[in-house]
Design a protein around this motif. Structure first.
Motif, PDB file in Angstrom:
ATOM      1  N   GLU A 264       9.897  10.213 -15.356  1.00  0.00           N
ATOM      2  CA  GLU A 264       9.075  10.472 -14.179  1.00  0.00           C
ATOM      3  C   GLU A 264       7.861   9.560 -14.254  1.00  0.00           C
ATOM      4  N   THR A 265       7.549   8.907 -13.167  1.00  0.00           N
ATOM      5  CA  THR A 265       6.396   8.016 -13.139  1.00  0.00           C
ATOM      6  C   THR A 265       5.687   8.174 -11.808  1.00  0.00           C
ATOM      7  N   ALA A 266       4.359   8.129 -11.846  1.00  0.00           N
ATOM      8  CA  ALA A 266       3.553   8.376 -10.658  1.00  0.00           C
ATOM      9  C   ALA A 266       2.744   7.143 -10.298  1.00  0.00           C
ATOM     10  N   PHE A 267       2.675   6.827  -9.025  1.00  0.00           N
ATOM     11  CA  PHE A 267       1.898   5.700  -8.508  1.00  0.00           C
ATOM     12  C   PHE A 267       0.722   6.248  -7.691  1.00  0.00           C
ATOM     13  N   ARG A 268      -0.484   5.893  -8.083  1.00  0.00           N
ATOM     14  CA  ARG A 268      -1.659   6.305  -7.310  1.00  0.00           C
ATOM     15  C   ARG A 268      -1.949   5.232  -6.270  1.00  0.00           C
ATOM     16  N   LEU A 269      -2.020   5.646  -5.001  1.00  0.00           N
ATOM     17  CA  LEU A 269      -2.161   4.701  -3.905  1.00  0.00           C
ATOM     18  C   LEU A 269      -3.600   4.583  -3.416  1.00  0.00           C
ATOM     19  N   HIS A 270      -4.369   5.653  -3.472  1.00  0.00           N
ATOM     20  CA  HIS A 270      -5.749   5.596  -2.996  1.00  0.00           C
ATOM     21  C   HIS A 270      -6.528   6.756  -3.564  1.00  0.00           C
TER      22      HIS A 270
ATOM     23  N   ALA B 138       0.822  -1.218   0.000  1.00  0.00           N
ATOM     24  CA  ALA B 138       0.000   0.000   0.000  1.00  0.00           C
ATOM     25  C   ALA B 138       0.851   1.261   0.000  1.00  0.00           C
ATOM     26  N   GLY B 139       1.952   1.215  -0.695  1.00  0.00           N
ATOM     27  CA  GLY B 139       2.793   2.394  -0.846  1.00  0.00           C
ATOM     28  C   GLY B 139       3.860   2.563   0.198  1.00  0.00           C
ATOM     29  N   ARG B 140       4.059   1.549   1.032  1.00  0.00           N
ATOM     30  CA  ARG B 140       5.078   1.680   2.083  1.00  0.00           C
ATOM     31  C   ARG B 140       6.446   1.149   1.659  1.00  0.00           C
TER      32      ARG B 140
END
Length: 738
Positions: A732-738, A646-648
């Motif tokens: 550049e890359t983005a991760f959506r977590l919630h 979960a993004g940790r």
């Protein structure tokens, strides 16, 4: 020796050949017919006994003088000046079975077909290109289509009258009317209709030399809005009658949310997956999913189980679990994979095509769903002490929606004690094994296997279960050994032999499966094999329009092209995705060019009706924006990034010979590595040169784990990869977590 079918004179040499082929099948072979002689032996045999397709073999003992589709069959129809009656279906199709038993195993029907027509059987799973043409004809003429697809053709293959399932009396009347029209004054009208229908089909084909188009940036929001208009807010899914999983829509919506944060897209995907996992479309006792339900609340399935549904729903659940963390979805995906590995896998690891909707009930009668449904007293006897709770939890104490018994299902709005439920379900599964199982279609389809290989490989990474990738690799090796000849791919493996030229979808789906295996750590060989399949597809199916044909061989009207993403992605959509994902894993510009050319050729039709091409839209986004999953390859192909827990935790896998770098902080061209949206703790100095905030960072040939404390919904990674000779452009890359 078998009897001669009614209304024909059979060549003695052919009769001998058919009898010999029948005898060669051995004592274990069981003809499928109710027309038996005094010794209980099938009375008739036809040319389909020479085929390997399970669907065609199901009809090998009809009194109909069936032919398989071939140039020789078309030539025979022309020589005899007879129309062709074409019946298209597949081995696990319920209504195909009904029409077979009612009509094709009937002497009166057979006499008419044999006298006035050249009757032809076609397995749609063997020839998806021809199926596309004839299902389009039925859709154009009738406004709806399905299987069995019943099509009357000119001897050159042009359709002039179409339909689906016909009850016997209606079918006999139709045969009589068509025969009279062909032989009488209405022959010219038949010719005219065939010409008009052929023109209508041809108008749907791409124009050679058409200029490539561009997709509007707003098209993704447009599709989301259209899906919102179709969405069933009460039950999930995109229908208010029959419910199909519509995996392509769900995967598109999850991609849309990951890229934009669109809450409406996320909610539609979540509600749909909740309903699928809870509903009767989910085989709760044995795992896996049925093809669709006949009601809008997902309760009453059409009971056939297709490999492609297991693969695509499995993928959607894996991505959905990563999006939401819902344990019910992970459990459903793992139980689905357990079902495939237990019940749908051949001795060498490849995956069978399907299981039938029909099975034998306790009285030995063939009935849809007999294997799956429960009478409450049967279920209670299997469950013992937990019976009352289990019957209530699974809805087996409710009024059945199927005459034979109730279908197990859950309430999507209620929580479930899965530990307790799983013990109950295992009792039901074991008890069910005492019943007659549905017939299993044991042909191995290259592309369908590719879909499952991809699902298993992606699940292995997401769930941390490498044994799933091992199963996927075993299947992939079996496919490669059996169906790849070094230059071209075969479509099917049946009766211990490779059959038929592969379609575009086979190359694309198997290629994507191999890419997923490579990403899951199964080795460079799978990336190389994926590239080989992509090269072969680009060579074999290219067209002057810039699009890719479904098959190497032309159909009755010329090249055949996919019309839409349907129950499975169109071959072109998946080829575009394969090219786009290869471009991210390679520094060869040819893949970018191929993907761009194909997406440009598709863009005009996609722009007109974008809802028909959700998979093509995802492919276009991969090319333009990169991958959006929590597990992705970054442009240049030398870094794999995985967001976990979960993004940790962020994992960066760097290819041998490459490193992350942040040279002189004053050099604006050398951006190094930076993370925004989360506090980051990089690993100790033995893995990295000290620090990364404004100081050089070098990571060599490693898998680096970065501990994160997310502060925002989106965590953005910015980095640059270098070798000892060259630095790639910063990414550049983005991760959506919630």
């Amino acid at each position: 020796m078998a009897e001669t079918p009614p209304s024909i004179e059979r060549d003695p040499a052919l009769a001998t050949r058919l009898d010999e082929a029948w005898a060669a099948r051995g004592e274990a072979y069981s003809p499928r017919t109710h027309l038996l002689d005094g010794q209980g032996r099938a009375r008739f045999v036809n040319r389909l006994i020479l085929e390997a397709s399970p669907y065609l073999l199901q009809h090998a003992h009809n009194p109909v003088d069936w032919h398989a589709w071939s140039d020789e069959t078309l030539a025979e129809a022309a020589e005899r000046d007879l129309p062709i009656f074409l019946s298209v279906g597949y081995a696990t199709c319920h209504w195909c079975h009904v029409m077979e038993e009612e009509s094709f195993d009937n002497l009166e029907v057979a006499a008419m077909l044999n006298r006035y027509f050249v009757p032809v059987k076609l397995d749609r799973e063997e020839r998806p290109d021809l199926d596309q043409i004839f299902i389009t004809a039925t859709q154009l003429q009738q406004g709806h289509a399905g299987w069995p697809n019943s099509v009357f053709l000119m001897p050159d293959g042009r359709p002039f009258h179409t339909g689906t399932y016909f009850p016997r009396a209606q079918f006999i009347a139709l045969l009589r009317a068509v025969a009279e029209a062909w032989q009488g004054e209405r022959r010219a009208q038949v010719e005219s209709v065939a010409g008009q229908l052929a023109e209508a089909i041809n108008r749907q084909q791409p124009a050679a030399g058409a200029a490539p188009a561009e997709l509007s940036p707003s098209i993704f929001n447009v599709v989301t809005g259209q899906l919102a208009g179709m969405f069933n807010e009460d039950e999930g899914g995109f229908s208010r009658s029959q419910q199909f999983p519509q995996e392509g829509f769900i995967l598109f919506l999850m991609d849309q949310w990951r890229r934009t944060g669109d809450a409406v897209a996320r909610e539609m995907a979540v509600r749909s997956l909740d309903a699928i996992v809870a509903g009767g479309i989910h085989d709760h006792a044995g795992g896996g999913f049925h093809r669709y339900t006949v009601d809008q609340n997902w309760r009453t399935p059409h009971f056939e189980k297709m490999l492609y549904n297991q693969a695509q729903i499995g993928r959607a659940l894996v991505e959905g679990w990563e999006m939401t963390g819902r344990l019910a979805w992970r459990r459903a995906a793992e139980r689905c994979f357990d079902y495939v590995l237990r019940d749908m896998t051949d001795p060498e690891g490849a995956f069978y095509a399907a299981e039938d909707a029909d099975s034998l009930d306790a009285q030995g009668r063939r009935e849809e769903g007999a294997f799956y449904v429960w009478r409450s007293e049967e279920a209670a006897a299997a469950l013992g002490a937990d019976a009352d709770w289990a019957l209530s939890a699974l809805g087996l104490d409710q009024r059945p929606t199927v005459e034979a018994g109730a279908v197990a299902h859950l309430d999507p709005d209620e929580s479930v004690d899965f530990e307790r439920l799983d013990a109950v379900l295992e009792h039901l599964r074991v008890a069910r094994e005492g019943r007659a199982r549905p017939v299993r279609d044991e042909k191995v389809i290259a592309g369908w296997n590719g879909l499952m290989i991809r699902a298993l490989a992606e699940a292995a990474e997401a769930f941390g279960r490498p044994e799933l990738a091992d199963h996927a690799a075993r299947a992939a090796e079996a496919l490669w050994r059996r169906l790849w000849d070094g230059r071209r791919l075969k479509r099917l493996w049946a009766e211990d032999r490779a059959i038929g030229a592969a379609a575009l979808e086979d190359y694309a789906w198997l290629g994507l499966g191999f890419l997923a295996l490579s990403d899951a750590g199964s080795g460079q060989v799978w990336l190389d094999r994926a590239a080989s399949l992509a090269e072969a597809a680009a060579d074999a199916f290219s067209d002057p329009s810039g699009r890719l044909r479904m098959a190497e061989a032309d159909g009755p009207f010329g090249p055949i092209f996919d019309s839409s993403d349907g129950a499975t992605p169109a071959g072109e959509s998946s080829a575009a995705e394969l090219f786009a994902r290869l471009s991210l894993r390679s520094q060869q510009p040819a893949w970018v060019a191929r993907a761009g050319r194909l997406i440009g050729a598709l863009a005009g039709t996609v722009q007109q009706v974008p809802l028909l091409r959700p998979d093509a839209l995802v492919a276009a986004r991969v090319l333009a924006e990169g991958e959006s999953e929590l597990r992705r390859t970054l442009p240049g192909g030398v870094i794999r990034a995985r967001m976990r827990e979960a993004g940790r935790r962020l994992e960066l896998e760097i290819a041998p010979g490459w490193h992350l770098t942040a040279a002189d902080p004053g050099d604006a061209e050398m951006v190094g590595a930076a993370i925004t949206g989360a506090a980051a703790k990089w690993p100790p100095s033995h893995a990295l040169e000290a620090g990364f905030s404004g100081r050089p960072v070098q990571v060599h040939d490693a898998c680096v784990e970065v501990a994160l404390a997310p502060e925002d919904a989106v965590v953005t990674l910015r980095l640059q990869a270098c070798s000892n000779r060259v630095c790639l452009a910063p990414v550049e890359t983005a991760f959506r977590l919630h």
